[in-house]
Design an enzyme around this catalytic site. Structure first.
Site, PDB file in Angstrom:
ATOM      1  CG  ASN A  38      54.524 -37.117  30.481  1.00  0.00           C
ATOM      2  OD1 ASN A  38      54.004 -36.078  30.071  1.00  0.00           O
ATOM      3  ND2 ASN A  38      54.510 -38.235  29.781  1.00  0.00           N
ATOM      4  CD  GLN A  42      55.178 -37.346  35.696  1.00  0.00           C
ATOM      5  OE1 GLN A  42      55.959 -37.435  36.644  1.00  0.00           O
ATOM      6  NE2 GLN A  42      54.747 -38.401  35.035  1.00  0.00           N
ATOM      7  CB  CYS A  70      52.824 -46.452  23.978  1.00  0.00           C
ATOM      8  SG  CYS A  70      51.613 -46.051  25.211  1.00  0.00           S
TER       9      CYS A  70
END
Ligand SMILES: *Cc1c(COP(=O)(O)O)cnc(C)c1O
Length: 414
Positions: free
Chosen positions: A153, A181, A327
């Site tokens: 990804n 993906q 993140c």
């Protein structure tokens, strides 16, 4: 916030816009057809047929039999479920995966290790590719499952799943692939791949968040991860998220139809963006192999700047992109994917992922191409990471970083 109206969305690997056709398909199930598909009366039972139609559509996307499709709540659940099932049904205690998986696998692996299971995280080459010889050596008699993602990804690098699955078969080990993906970007054929398990997530293919699927090959032993009612033939408890499942089915159809656009027009847009950056902005480099790679993803390191700062300035002009790390909020930790590829922390922290999609236009790429160079220039002009600003030797990297992080924090607070 002085956010302009228009959003220039270059973050399709994070999530995708719900296709208007998909919204249309799901609305009746929110408004009128809200019965429980497990109910015996007609009002509920009629919904059941639509869930089964969606199962056929999603099965067709990966060339599976509908009976081999289990609907879940997300890609994360699908990944966790496959590994969990393999450990339970085989009774073995070792898992092989890679060091560049999605956090769905990375953190589940850590969780398993804390509970006494063994997990091997295979390293990757500097271009993000996998050493199959190393994989072969890592499979042991007590290996329950090998889980290798189909495409990464962050970099878009594609792994040779057919070969991975063949190795697993030769060693009598189950094989799972996280193909989240891939749909709409590459053709998926579970029979050709030869895997036992394959995960998808609807929100990566223009359907809503909150629904995914796990393909379980016929005759592969399976034990549920979410335990409850007899839904999904006892393989996944919980009342079916009917509207989301119907949406997923419609999106699966569309993904097959847009495969060509993604591989011609979107690929050309991506290549144009990438080539522009690499030739016109100095000190930039692509992270990961050029091929085999998803047609929509470009991951580029901008040396001497922080990706966080680039993203902040892009955000101010309506451009959505992301840094390598999954993140990123508040964290300046370099991406685990780039780190596993041996990218130096400084370079990893200056890496930005642009992931395009079927709704991107030539004009949007023009806009990005026009605005990116001055942003990078501006940041480099003020960047203490830029060695041009310093006497050649004894450059205080740590000090410069601390100062720069402070500046980013201040910029963020504003
Ligand atoms: C997004 C993503 C996931 C997680 O899917 P969710 O539905 O958000 O849980 C897993 N693997 C990959 C490769 C992803 O890109």
């Amino acid at each position: 916030m002085n956010q302009p109206q228009k959003v220039y969305y270059f973050d399709n690997n994070a999530t995708t816009r719900i296709a208007p056709e998909v919204v249309d398909a799901m609305i009746p199930f929110l408004r009128d057809l809200w019965g429980n598909p497990s109910s015996a009366y007609a009002f509920g039972a009629q919904v059941h047929g639509h869930v089964e139609k969606a199962r056929e559509q999603v099965a067709s996307l990966v060339h599976a039999d509908p009976k081999e499709v289990i609907f879940t709540s997300c890609g994360t659940e699908s990944n966790n479920s496959a590994i969990h099932s393999a450990l339970v049904t085989t009774g073995k205690r070792h898992v092989v995966t890679t060091a560049v998986e999605h956090s769905a696998n990375m953190n589940f692996g850590d969780y398993l290790q804390r509970r006494g299971f063994e997990v091997t995280y295979l390293p990757v080459e500097s271009d993000g590719s996998l050493d199959l010889h190393l994989l072969e050596k890592s499979i042991r008699p007590d290996t329950a499952i090998v889980s290798v993602m189909h495409a990464n990804n962050e970099t878009g690098v594609v792994f040779p799943i057919e070969e991975v699955a063949a190795l697993c078969r030769s060693k009598d080990t189950l094989c799972h692939t996280d193909a989240v993906q891939v749909p709409g970007k590459l053709k998926i054929d579970v029979k050709q791949l030869g895997v036992d398990f394959l995960s998808l997530s609807a929100h990566k293919l223009h359907a809503p968040k909150g629904v995914g699927m796990l393909y379980v090959k016929r005759r592969t032993k399976y034990t549920p991860y979410v335990i409850g009612g007899h839904q999904e033939k006892g393989r996944r408890g919980g009342t079916e998220s009917v509207a989301n499942i119907v949406a997923f089915g419609r999106a699966a159809e569309l993904a097959m139809a847009t495969l060509n656009d993604e591989n011609t027009r979107v690929r050309a847009l991506r290549d144009r963006l990438e080539n522009f950056i690499l030739t016109n902005i100095p000190n930039t480099v692509r992270n990961g192999a050029k091929e085999p790679r998803l047609p929509n993803t470009a991951n580029i390191a901008f040396d001497f700047v922080e990706a966080e700062a680039v993203l902040l300035l892009l955000d101010q002009i309506g451009v959505c992109a992301s840094s390598g790390s999954a993140c990123t909020t508040g964290s300046l930790d370099p991406s685990h994917v780039l780190t596993a590829m041996g990218v130096k922390p400084m370079r990893a922290r200056g890496s930005v992922r642009f992931s395009l999609g079927i709704y991107n236009t030539e004009d949007e790429v023009d806009y990005l191409i026009q605005h990116l160079p001055p942003i990078i220039q501006k940041l480099r002009d003020i960047s203490p990471l830029n060695p041009a600003h310093e006497d050649n030797h004894a450059y205080d990297v740590a000090g410069a970083r601390a100062k720069h992080e402070q500046e980013v924090a201040v910029a963020k607070a504003e």
